[in-house]
Motif scaffolding. Structure first.
Motif, PDB file in Angstrom:
ATOM      1  N   TYR A 219      22.012  67.267  43.768  1.00 31.05           N
ATOM      2  CA  TYR A 219      22.190  68.661  44.140  1.00 31.05           C
ATOM      3  C   TYR A 219      21.839  68.909  45.606  1.00 31.05           C
ATOM      4  O   TYR A 219      20.708  68.679  46.033  1.00 31.05           O
ATOM      5  CB  TYR A 219      21.317  69.530  43.228  1.00 31.05           C
ATOM      6  CG  TYR A 219      21.368  71.003  43.537  1.00 31.05           C
ATOM      7  CD1 TYR A 219      22.499  71.744  43.229  1.00 31.05           C
ATOM      8  CD2 TYR A 219      20.301  71.646  44.133  1.00 31.05           C
ATOM      9  CE1 TYR A 219      22.547  73.101  43.505  1.00 31.05           C
ATOM     10  CE2 TYR A 219      20.339  72.993  44.405  1.00 31.05           C
ATOM     11  CZ  TYR A 219      21.466  73.716  44.085  1.00 31.05           C
ATOM     12  OH  TYR A 219      21.505  75.052  44.363  1.00 31.05           O
ATOM     13  N   SER A 482      19.657  66.267  25.303  1.00 28.11           N
ATOM     14  CA  SER A 482      20.347  67.175  26.222  1.00 28.11           C
ATOM     15  C   SER A 482      19.525  68.425  26.520  1.00 28.11           C
ATOM     16  O   SER A 482      19.758  69.084  27.530  1.00 28.11           O
ATOM     17  CB  SER A 482      21.702  67.584  25.643  1.00 28.11           C
ATOM     18  OG  SER A 482      21.537  68.279  24.407  1.00 28.11           O
ATOM     19  N   VAL A 486      18.385  66.448  31.848  1.00 24.66           N
ATOM     20  CA  VAL A 486      19.620  66.964  32.439  1.00 24.66           C
ATOM     21  C   VAL A 486      20.233  65.903  33.343  1.00 24.66           C
ATOM     22  O   VAL A 486      19.553  65.009  33.843  1.00 24.66           O
ATOM     23  CB  VAL A 486      19.356  68.262  33.223  1.00 24.66           C
ATOM     24  CG1 VAL A 486      18.833  69.347  32.291  1.00 24.66           C
ATOM     25  CG2 VAL A 486      18.348  68.030  34.353  1.00 24.66           C
ATOM     26  N   ASP A 487      21.556  66.026  33.562  1.00 23.98           N
ATOM     27  CA  ASP A 487      22.276  65.031  34.362  1.00 23.98           C
ATOM     28  C   ASP A 487      22.044  65.191  35.852  1.00 23.98           C
ATOM     29  O   ASP A 487      22.070  64.221  36.600  1.00 23.98           O
ATOM     30  CB  ASP A 487      23.774  65.112  34.063  1.00 23.98           C
ATOM     31  CG  ASP A 487      24.084  64.726  32.621  1.00 23.98           C
ATOM     32  OD1 ASP A 487      23.309  63.931  32.058  1.00 23.98           O
ATOM     33  OD2 ASP A 487      25.079  65.225  32.068  1.00 23.98           O
ATOM     34  N   ASN A 488      21.862  66.421  36.312  1.00 22.67           N
ATOM     35  CA  ASN A 488      21.617  66.647  37.734  1.00 22.67           C
ATOM     36  C   ASN A 488      20.711  67.847  37.909  1.00 22.67           C
ATOM     37  O   ASN A 488      20.502  68.644  36.973  1.00 22.67           O
ATOM     38  CB  ASN A 488      22.935  66.832  38.504  1.00 22.67           C
ATOM     39  CG  ASN A 488      23.772  67.976  37.952  1.00 22.67           C
ATOM     40  OD1 ASN A 488      23.404  69.137  38.098  1.00 22.67           O
ATOM     41  ND2 ASN A 488      24.890  67.658  37.320  1.00 22.67           N
ATOM     42  N   ASN A 490      21.101  70.565  39.536  1.00 20.33           N
ATOM     43  CA  ASN A 490      21.730  71.880  39.454  1.00 20.33           C
ATOM     44  C   ASN A 490      21.677  72.417  38.030  1.00 20.33           C
ATOM     45  O   ASN A 490      21.426  73.608  37.803  1.00 20.33           O
ATOM     46  CB  ASN A 490      23.178  71.797  39.929  1.00 20.33           C
ATOM     47  CG  ASN A 490      23.812  73.167  40.091  1.00 20.33           C
ATOM     48  OD1 ASN A 490      23.138  74.114  40.468  1.00 20.33           O
ATOM     49  ND2 ASN A 490      25.088  73.266  39.796  1.00 20.33           N
ATOM     50  N   VAL A 491      21.909  71.539  37.045  1.00 24.91           N
ATOM     51  CA  VAL A 491      21.815  71.951  35.639  1.00 24.91           C
ATOM     52  C   VAL A 491      20.390  72.364  35.313  1.00 24.91           C
ATOM     53  O   VAL A 491      20.153  73.348  34.600  1.00 24.91           O
ATOM     54  CB  VAL A 491      22.280  70.809  34.721  1.00 24.91           C
ATOM     55  CG1 VAL A 491      22.088  71.185  33.258  1.00 24.91           C
ATOM     56  CG2 VAL A 491      23.737  70.479  34.982  1.00 24.91           C
ATOM     57  N   GLY A 492      19.420  71.610  35.843  1.00 22.12           N
ATOM     58  CA  GLY A 492      18.020  71.935  35.585  1.00 22.12           C
ATOM     59  C   GLY A 492      17.627  73.300  36.107  1.00 22.12           C
ATOM     60  O   GLY A 492      16.958  74.075  35.414  1.00 22.12           O
ATOM     61  N   MET A 494      19.593  75.849  36.681  1.00 20.55           N
ATOM     62  CA  MET A 494      20.279  76.881  35.902  1.00 20.55           C
ATOM     63  C   MET A 494      19.552  77.139  34.586  1.00 20.55           C
ATOM     64  O   MET A 494      19.479  78.279  34.123  1.00 20.55           O
ATOM     65  CB  MET A 494      21.721  76.460  35.635  1.00 20.55           C
ATOM     66  CG  MET A 494      22.616  76.453  36.861  1.00 20.55           C
ATOM     67  SD  MET A 494      22.854  78.113  37.563  1.00 20.55           S
ATOM     68  CE  MET A 494      21.797  78.025  39.003  1.00 20.55           C
ATOM     69  N   LYS A 495      19.027  76.083  33.974  1.00 22.22           N
ATOM     70  CA  LYS A 495      18.265  76.251  32.737  1.00 22.22           C
ATOM     71  C   LYS A 495      16.965  77.008  33.008  1.00 22.22           C
ATOM     72  O   LYS A 495      16.522  77.810  32.178  1.00 22.22           O
ATOM     73  CB  LYS A 495      17.966  74.886  32.111  1.00 22.22           C
ATOM     74  CG  LYS A 495      19.193  74.197  31.529  1.00 22.22           C
ATOM     75  CD  LYS A 495      18.890  72.777  31.076  1.00 22.22           C
ATOM     76  CE  LYS A 495      18.068  72.753  29.809  1.00 22.22           C
ATOM     77  NZ  LYS A 495      18.832  73.166  28.629  1.00 22.22           N
TER      78      LYS A 495
END
Length: 626
Positions: A219, A482, A486-488, A490-492, A494-495
């Motif tokens: 990210y 899941s 997280v894969d990246n 940015n997903v983290g 957002m969560k």
């Protein structure tokens, strides 16, 4: 001393040949081996390890006496085909020692192939390979695939005419190792010295080279673009992209970027293998890798790292603590026991004042006036809420009691007013998550603990055997990965913004998130966990590490790396937030949030009054009907 590695009953791999040659079929003689040994030992005080195949046991048997007098270790190279066995055998060779390897060409090629597949270290040793046979020169070409760049190796091939063909490694612009024929040497002549190309002893020239580089999208630090037919990917932007472009430009090299098949950062495993991007580098599928790679002990077991170009610490990132519910703000100035005492005083003072007034009127004043019990009760409530006194009684006893009661009411009203003002002016927030010790409480409150899957963060907690790190690992959701991994980044983030999620990451990521989404939307724990240093991963013993180090140190000393990092964060676009915009334009006045409790009380009183009316109405109808 003599060490026999393996035995005649070993299960040999298919590529290893065990049929022994007779002395008449052999070109390599004891004198050839002796000349090489003397040349090595007279020019170095390091230990020489003599590895030999089963076909050359007759030659090895002539050296026990010499091995006792000189620094020579004899080893039978027979192997059971397992990487663990091969790794143990090579561990017996001393660091920076010489290894003289005598075996058939096929066996030598198979040995180096296994070392390459098992990611075994070969750069710490100076290899002298001695082989013979019609297929020897073809085996030299086959060896090129399995000899790593930076390996110090010399090959001698004994020909049928008694000469020794001499081969040295050469690395082309694409990093491919080739062996160059340096001429013949008569085995009857003494060698002055055996020259190795040691990339660590003098500046290694990378100018004009073309490399493969491993990357993992990260990210705001590495943004990838389209994928090309050859499997490489386009690098669009990011701090690490800008940094690696500076380094490669200074070295006058070019690269193509490739992503790992499992698309994770990866780590070194206890069995000596590696996964993800770290695995690509360890297996030499790429010449180096970059993607905010933290330097750790587990990774250093399988790859090398350049000197760090960035540093930080692991932190706990969660949403900013929300304000506590204001619905019961009017009750917050006093604790429960205080409210119980005040309510009891109000309920008791009505009967007390009524009793005093009744007794005084009956036995002292004797004026026959009627006294209303409920009137006294209602006035006690009026007094406690500062609504004045409507009791008209001229007796001294009643006035004394009321005087102290009024003083009690004034003190409580002043304290309540002051505390309520402070409570509304300085709002109360949820308890923040500041340390690993707070995580069990957070999970009970509905928070999920998470981090980057396949990263060094996960590996540190996963490999912990005791203590707070082990306890933290047990708090992750292992049934549904899941939810925690997280894969990246940015997903983290957002969560974190959309749900109850605690993200364990580097403060470098946190700085980027703050710049993008605003400082007020995140909370970083006060506890700073393990320090993390970020570097470029290179294969073990790779000669590119030294040139990279020199460029990175020059950039760091000139302050250029810090400038690149600061410029990168300044260029990160901020995401507009409706909440932030509304808060910035709102004046500091009383809002409905502050007054909601008063409306609740008013509504409650109205409902109680209506319920009382209905009860009285029903009771009246019942009495009338009877």
């Amino acid at each position: 001393m003599m060490v026999c590695w393996g035995s005649a009953s070993c299960n040999l791999p298919g590529n290893f040949h065990t049929g022994a040659k007779t002395t008449s079929d052999r070109n390599v003689t004891v004198e050839d081996v002796m000349i090489l040994m003397r040349t090595i030992l007279k020019n170095s005080d390091k230990i020489l390890t003599f590895l030999y195949g089963q076909e050359y046991e007759e030659i090895a048997d002539t050296f026990p006496r010499l091995a006792a007098e000189e620094f020579i270790v004899l080893m039978d190279i027979r192997n059971d085909g397992k990487p663990e066995t091969l790794r143990q055998m090579l561990s017996l060779t001393k660091r920076n020692s010489f290894v003289l390897l005598l075996d058939t060409p096929d066996n030598i090629v198979s040995l180096f192939q296994m070392m390459r597949m098992a990611i075994l270290k070969t750069h710490l040793t100076r290899w002298i390979l001695l082989m013979e046979g019609s297929d020897a020169e073809n085996s030299v070409v086959r060896l090129q695939e399995f000899v790593n760049e930076g390996t110090q190796i010399v090959i001698f091939v004994k020909t049928s005419d008694g000469h020794m063909a001499h081969f040295l490694p050469y690395v082309d612009l694409y990093g491919v190792t080739q062996f160059i024929d340096k001429g013949n040497w008569k085995s009857t002549e003494e060698l002055k010295e055996i020259v190795f190309k040691d990339p660590q002893q003098k500046p290694y020239d990378l100018s004009g080279r073309k490399f493969k580089m491993g990357v993992k999208e990260s990210y705001l630090l590495i943004k990838l673009g389209r994928k090309f037919p050859d499997g490489s990917v386009e690098l669009l932007s990011g701090m690490d992209v800008a940094f690696i472009n500076m380094v490669t430009s200074a070295l006058n090299i070019t690269y193509k970027a490739y992503i790992p098949k499992d698309d994770v950062w990866g780590d070194g495993l206890p069995n000596g293998t590696a996964t993800g991007l770290i695995g690509m580098v360890a297996k030499r599928e790429v010449a180096f890798g970059i993607s905010v790679l933290s330097i750790s002990d587990s990774r250093l077991r399988v790859v090398d790292f350049t000197c760090p170009y960035s540093s930080g610490r692991y932190v706990l990132m969660s949403r900013s603590p929300k304000q506590k519910n204001r619905a019961l703000a009017v009750l917050s100035p006093f604790q429960l026991q205080v409210w119980v005492c005040i309510t009891s005083a109000v309920l008791l003072m009505g009967p007390v004042v009524y009793s005093i007034a009744y007794l005084v009127n009956k036995y002292v004043a004797n004026n026959g006036e009627e006294i209303d019990f409920l009137w006294f009760h209602f006035n006690m409530f009026r007094n406690i809420v500062n609504q004045g006194n409507l009791i008209e009684d001229k007796s001294f006893q009643v006035r004394v009691v009321l005087a102290f009661w009024f003083l009690f009411c004034v003190i409580n009203a002043a304290l309540y007013s002051g505390m309520l003002t402070a409570t509304l002016a300085i709002p109360a927030y949820e308890t923040p998550i500041d340390s690993l010790q707070d995580l069990p409480r957070a999970t009970k409150e509905g928070f999920t603990i998470g981090t980057l899957g396949g990263s060094n963060y996960e590996f540190i907690f996963k490999t912990a055997t005791e203590g707070i790190f082990k306890d933290t690992w047990n708090l992750f959701n292992h049934e549904d990965r899941s939810k925690s991994f997280v894969d990246n980044a940015n997903v983290g983030v957002m969560k974190v913004l959309s749900e109850k999620f605690v993200f364990i990451t580097s403060d470098n990521f946190f700085r980027a998130f703050q710049t993008t989404f605003g400082k007020g939307r995140f909370h970083v724990g006060q506890q700073k966990l393990l320090p993390t240093f970020v570097g470029i991963a290179t294969p073990k013993g790779s000669p590119v590490t030294g040139p990279f180090d020199r460029v990175i140190l020059r950039l760091a000393e000139g302050g250029i790396i810090d400038k690149v990092i600061d410029d990168h964060y300044r260029r990160i676009p901020a995401v507009p937030s409706a909440k932030q915009a509304s808060e910035s334009t709102t004046s500091a006045s009383i809002t409905l949030t502050h007054l909601q409790a008063s409306f609740y009380i008013l509504s409650m009183g109205t409902l109680i009054s209506a319920a009382t009316f209905l009860v009285e109405r029903m009771t009246f109808r019942h009495i009338t009907n009877e």
